[in-house]
Design a protein around this motif. Structure first.
Motif, PDB file in Angstrom:
ATOM      1  N   SER A   1       0.553  -1.559  -0.180  1.00 51.17           N
ATOM      2  CA  SER A   1       0.186   0.017   0.485  1.00 51.17           C
ATOM      3  C   SER A   1       1.434   1.007   0.415  1.00 51.17           C
ATOM      4  O   SER A   1       0.644   2.554  -0.903  1.00 51.17           O
TER       5      SER A   1
ATOM      6  N   GLY B   1       2.108   1.257  -3.194  1.00 53.68           N
ATOM      7  CA  GLY B   1       1.209   2.183  -4.427  1.00 53.68           C
ATOM      8  C   GLY B   1       1.720   0.115  -5.514  1.00 53.68           C
ATOM      9  O   GLY B   1       0.534   0.615  -6.377  1.00 53.68           O
ATOM     10  N   ILE B   2       1.282  -0.544  -4.802  1.00 45.73           N
ATOM     11  CA  ILE B   2       1.499  -1.693  -5.607  1.00 45.73           C
ATOM     12  C   ILE B   2       0.849  -2.940  -5.329  1.00 45.73           C
ATOM     13  O   ILE B   2       0.414  -2.734  -4.545  1.00 45.73           O
ATOM     14  N   SER B   3       0.628  -4.079  -5.660  1.00 46.33           N
ATOM     15  CA  SER B   3      -0.153  -5.167  -4.885  1.00 46.33           C
ATOM     16  C   SER B   3       0.650  -5.915  -4.335  1.00 46.33           C
ATOM     17  O   SER B   3       2.104  -6.056  -3.950  1.00 46.33           O
TER      18      SER B   3
END
Length: 43
Positions: A24, A27-29
């Motif tokens: 988070s 900004g990625i999985s």
């Protein structure tokens, strides 16, 4: 010498973060973080 994935996991744990929290923040999985840590993918 630790792999880059091992170093990511070590630093994440030292900072008390889950894979989801790190993902988070970046900004990625969470799946991407998991793949980095296991060496499946470094992209």
């Amino acid at each position: 010498m630790p792999t880059i994935g091992e170093k990511i996991a070590e630093l994440r744990r030292k900072n008390g973060m889950t894979q989801e929290e790190l993902a988070s923040l970046l900004g990625i999985s969470a799946q991407s973080v998991s793949k980095w840590e296991t060496g499946v993918s470094l992209n």
